[in-house]
Scaffold this motif. Sequence first.
Motif, PDB file in Angstrom:
ATOM      1  N   ASN A  28     -25.825  24.445 -17.491  1.00 21.15           N
ATOM      2  CA  ASN A  28     -25.568  24.938 -16.136  1.00 21.15           C
ATOM      3  C   ASN A  28     -26.161  26.324 -15.929  1.00 21.15           C
ATOM      4  O   ASN A  28     -26.389  26.760 -14.806  1.00 21.15           O
ATOM      5  CB  ASN A  28     -24.055  24.994 -15.864  1.00 21.15           C
ATOM      6  CG  ASN A  28     -23.551  23.709 -15.249  1.00 21.15           C
ATOM      7  OD1 ASN A  28     -24.303  23.021 -14.562  1.00 21.15           O
ATOM      8  ND2 ASN A  28     -22.302  23.382 -15.496  1.00 21.15           N
ATOM      9  N   ASP A  50     -30.739  19.962 -13.516  1.00 16.87           N
ATOM     10  CA  ASP A  50     -29.335  19.737 -13.155  1.00 16.87           C
ATOM     11  C   ASP A  50     -28.540  21.029 -13.315  1.00 16.87           C
ATOM     12  O   ASP A  50     -27.413  21.033 -13.740  1.00 16.87           O
ATOM     13  CB  ASP A  50     -28.743  18.642 -14.045  1.00 16.87           C
ATOM     14  CG  ASP A  50     -27.464  18.083 -13.464  1.00 16.87           C
ATOM     15  OD1 ASP A  50     -27.450  17.790 -12.263  1.00 16.87           O
ATOM     16  OD2 ASP A  50     -26.492  17.944 -14.225  1.00 16.87           O
ATOM     17  N   PRO A  56     -23.816  24.001 -11.128  1.00 14.13           N
ATOM     18  CA  PRO A  56     -22.517  23.458 -11.530  1.00 14.13           C
ATOM     19  C   PRO A  56     -21.823  22.778 -10.366  1.00 14.13           C
ATOM     20  O   PRO A  56     -21.959  23.179  -9.224  1.00 14.13           O
ATOM     21  CB  PRO A  56     -21.737  24.693 -11.996  1.00 14.13           C
ATOM     22  CG  PRO A  56     -22.396  25.844 -11.295  1.00 14.13           C
ATOM     23  CD  PRO A  56     -23.829  25.470 -11.137  1.00 14.13           C
ATOM     24  N   THR A  57     -21.075  21.713 -10.672  1.00 12.04           N
ATOM     25  CA  THR A  57     -20.338  21.001  -9.635  1.00 12.04           C
ATOM     26  C   THR A  57     -18.860  21.258  -9.850  1.00 12.04           C
ATOM     27  O   THR A  57     -18.155  20.457 -10.445  1.00 12.04           O
ATOM     28  CB  THR A  57     -20.639  19.494  -9.709  1.00 12.04           C
ATOM     29  OG1 THR A  57     -20.352  19.055 -11.038  1.00 12.04           O
ATOM     30  CG2 THR A  57     -22.094  19.208  -9.408  1.00 12.04           C
ATOM     31  N   THR A  58     -18.390  22.399  -9.369  1.00 15.19           N
ATOM     32  CA  THR A  58     -17.010  22.794  -9.606  1.00 15.19           C
ATOM     33  C   THR A  58     -16.080  22.328  -8.503  1.00 15.19           C
ATOM     34  O   THR A  58     -14.875  22.370  -8.644  1.00 15.19           O
ATOM     35  CB  THR A  58     -16.921  24.319  -9.746  1.00 15.19           C
ATOM     36  OG1 THR A  58     -17.474  24.915  -8.557  1.00 15.19           O
ATOM     37  CG2 THR A  58     -17.729  24.795 -10.950  1.00 15.19           C
ATOM     38  N   ARG A  60     -16.817  14.572 -11.186  1.00  8.83           N
ATOM     39  CA  ARG A  60     -17.690  13.445 -11.487  1.00  8.83           C
ATOM     40  C   ARG A  60     -16.818  12.217 -11.741  1.00  8.83           C
ATOM     41  O   ARG A  60     -15.636  12.325 -12.075  1.00  8.83           O
ATOM     42  CB  ARG A  60     -18.523  13.745 -12.723  1.00  8.83           C
ATOM     43  CG  ARG A  60     -19.470  14.939 -12.597  1.00  8.83           C
ATOM     44  CD  ARG A  60     -20.807  14.520 -12.055  1.00  8.83           C
ATOM     45  NE  ARG A  60     -21.827  15.526 -12.317  1.00  8.83           N
ATOM     46  CZ  ARG A  60     -23.130  15.316 -12.168  1.00  8.83           C
ATOM     47  NH1 ARG A  60     -23.562  14.129 -11.768  1.00  8.83           N
ATOM     48  NH2 ARG A  60     -23.997  16.264 -12.408  1.00  8.83           N
ATOM     49  N   ALA A  82     -17.654  11.460 -17.529  1.00  7.05           N
ATOM     50  CA  ALA A  82     -18.360  12.317 -18.478  1.00  7.05           C
ATOM     51  C   ALA A  82     -18.472  11.564 -19.795  1.00  7.05           C
ATOM     52  O   ALA A  82     -17.474  11.047 -20.305  1.00  7.05           O
ATOM     53  CB  ALA A  82     -17.623  13.635 -18.682  1.00  7.05           C
ATOM     54  N   THR A 115     -22.021  12.525 -15.794  1.00 13.82           N
ATOM     55  CA  THR A 115     -22.571  13.675 -16.502  1.00 13.82           C
ATOM     56  C   THR A 115     -22.499  13.405 -17.996  1.00 13.82           C
ATOM     57  O   THR A 115     -21.607  12.683 -18.469  1.00 13.82           O
ATOM     58  CB  THR A 115     -21.823  14.971 -16.145  1.00 13.82           C
ATOM     59  OG1 THR A 115     -22.505  16.092 -16.722  1.00 13.82           O
ATOM     60  CG2 THR A 115     -20.382  14.952 -16.647  1.00 13.82           C
ATOM     61  N   GLY A 129     -25.265  18.717 -16.649  1.00 12.16           N
ATOM     62  CA  GLY A 129     -24.537  19.963 -16.476  1.00 12.16           C
ATOM     63  C   GLY A 129     -23.438  20.197 -17.484  1.00 12.16           C
ATOM     64  O   GLY A 129     -22.965  21.322 -17.629  1.00 12.16           O
ATOM     65  N   ALA A 130     -22.992  19.174 -18.194  1.00  2.64           N
ATOM     66  CA  ALA A 130     -21.967  19.339 -19.228  1.00  2.64           C
ATOM     67  C   ALA A 130     -22.578  19.499 -20.611  1.00  2.64           C
ATOM     68  O   ALA A 130     -21.849  19.610 -21.603  1.00  2.64           O
ATOM     69  CB  ALA A 130     -21.015  18.140 -19.217  1.00  2.64           C
ATOM     70  N   GLU A 160     -18.507  20.643 -16.849  1.00  2.00           N
ATOM     71  CA  GLU A 160     -18.264  19.828 -15.655  1.00  2.00           C
ATOM     72  C   GLU A 160     -17.064  18.927 -15.911  1.00  2.00           C
ATOM     73  O   GLU A 160     -16.927  18.374 -16.999  1.00  2.00           O
ATOM     74  CB  GLU A 160     -19.485  18.956 -15.311  1.00  2.00           C
ATOM     75  CG  GLU A 160     -20.643  19.722 -14.732  1.00  2.00           C
ATOM     76  CD  GLU A 160     -21.720  18.787 -14.220  1.00  2.00           C
ATOM     77  OE1 GLU A 160     -22.188  19.002 -13.090  1.00  2.00           O
ATOM     78  OE2 GLU A 160     -22.089  17.847 -14.940  1.00  2.00           O
ATOM     79  N   GLN A 161     -16.227  18.751 -14.911  1.00  2.00           N
ATOM     80  CA  GLN A 161     -15.044  17.905 -15.070  1.00  2.00           C
ATOM     81  C   GLN A 161     -15.272  16.548 -14.434  1.00  2.00           C
ATOM     82  O   GLN A 161     -15.961  16.424 -13.412  1.00  2.00           O
ATOM     83  CB  GLN A 161     -13.815  18.566 -14.438  1.00  2.00           C
ATOM     84  CG  GLN A 161     -12.521  17.818 -14.743  1.00  2.00           C
ATOM     85  CD  GLN A 161     -11.296  18.509 -14.186  1.00  2.00           C
ATOM     86  OE1 GLN A 161     -11.402  19.570 -13.575  1.00  2.00           O
ATOM     87  NE2 GLN A 161     -10.130  17.915 -14.399  1.00  2.00           N
TER      88      GLN A 161
END
Length: 335
Positions: free
Chosen positions: A5, A12, A15-17, A21, A24, A75, A101-102, A144-145
Amino acid sequence: MTNLNQDLACNDAAPTTLSLRDLACVGPVFLDVLFTPFTQLPDLGEECHTQSVALAVGGAANVARAAAALDMDVTLGTELGEGPISRLVEPMLEADGVGLGASVRRAGWDVPCTAAIPYEGDRMFYTGGLPSAPLATTEHVLAEQAQHLTVSLERDTMPLLAGERERGTRIWADVGHDDSGAWDPAILRHLEHCYAFCPNDEEAKRYTRTDSALEAARALADRVELVVVSRGRKGLVAIDAGRGLVLERPGFVVERANATGAGDTLVAALVTAMVAGRELGEALDFAQLVAAARVAGAAAHGMPPGREALSAFAGTYGAREKELVEETLDQLASR
């Protein structure tokens, strides 16, 4: 190690906070060299030729790529290096719809390469390169979560499992072949953090010291809410411990068999069906169809089946199977 990230070289990078997703996938990856069809093993000094060869990203990426092909938002949590194989692997994953991103960057290292050889309905592997330290043994949470997480159990401590469970992630575990032959059941201690466990029948029987897939599933159901034991061509056994539900499903017979990636595809499809809102029995049927399509080579060599290939494959078994595929993927898209 650098998180991707923060790595400007990765497409990628953002970050997708703000949103989760769907899935993972955590674990090491490999660049797989896939040969097909492989009709015989060469003698010493002999060179054998196959009709085709393909490159694909394997390991934990098998689950990620299979789920992405079904239009899941995925991810990948893995270690990527700085060498030529990593530079080849990253755009391949992005082209397959897998986010990075993870993942983290490891200096002075490169992704290993594996020759995957299908033979007599199963497969053999030969890998070159140094293994990486799985993120599940080094990280407490991913960058990433996701709602769901897939991971292979390790002998070492796995702080990621407790960390991800604490923030509400539903964890799906599998386990690899124990080359030492010990099959130490201590590895099953990690299941206390998991929602589901999806071993094959050999793994399940050896780790539980039982004689059948059903006996193994019953023993494992004392440790985890959902157990799915795959039996290859013989189908699978599943136990929902919370509801006391035991399900057995026969396998789909396919004429052309390359089992590389089948187990990972089964897990990816099972998670996909559950995300789409399917009941367990329907989810198991859908997962077996997707895995059978992978074994049969319904998509291009080395590729997991997407909607078009999967629908066509399911239609060869009947209208019910095709309807199951179409309805599941429609439900997933309409969330």
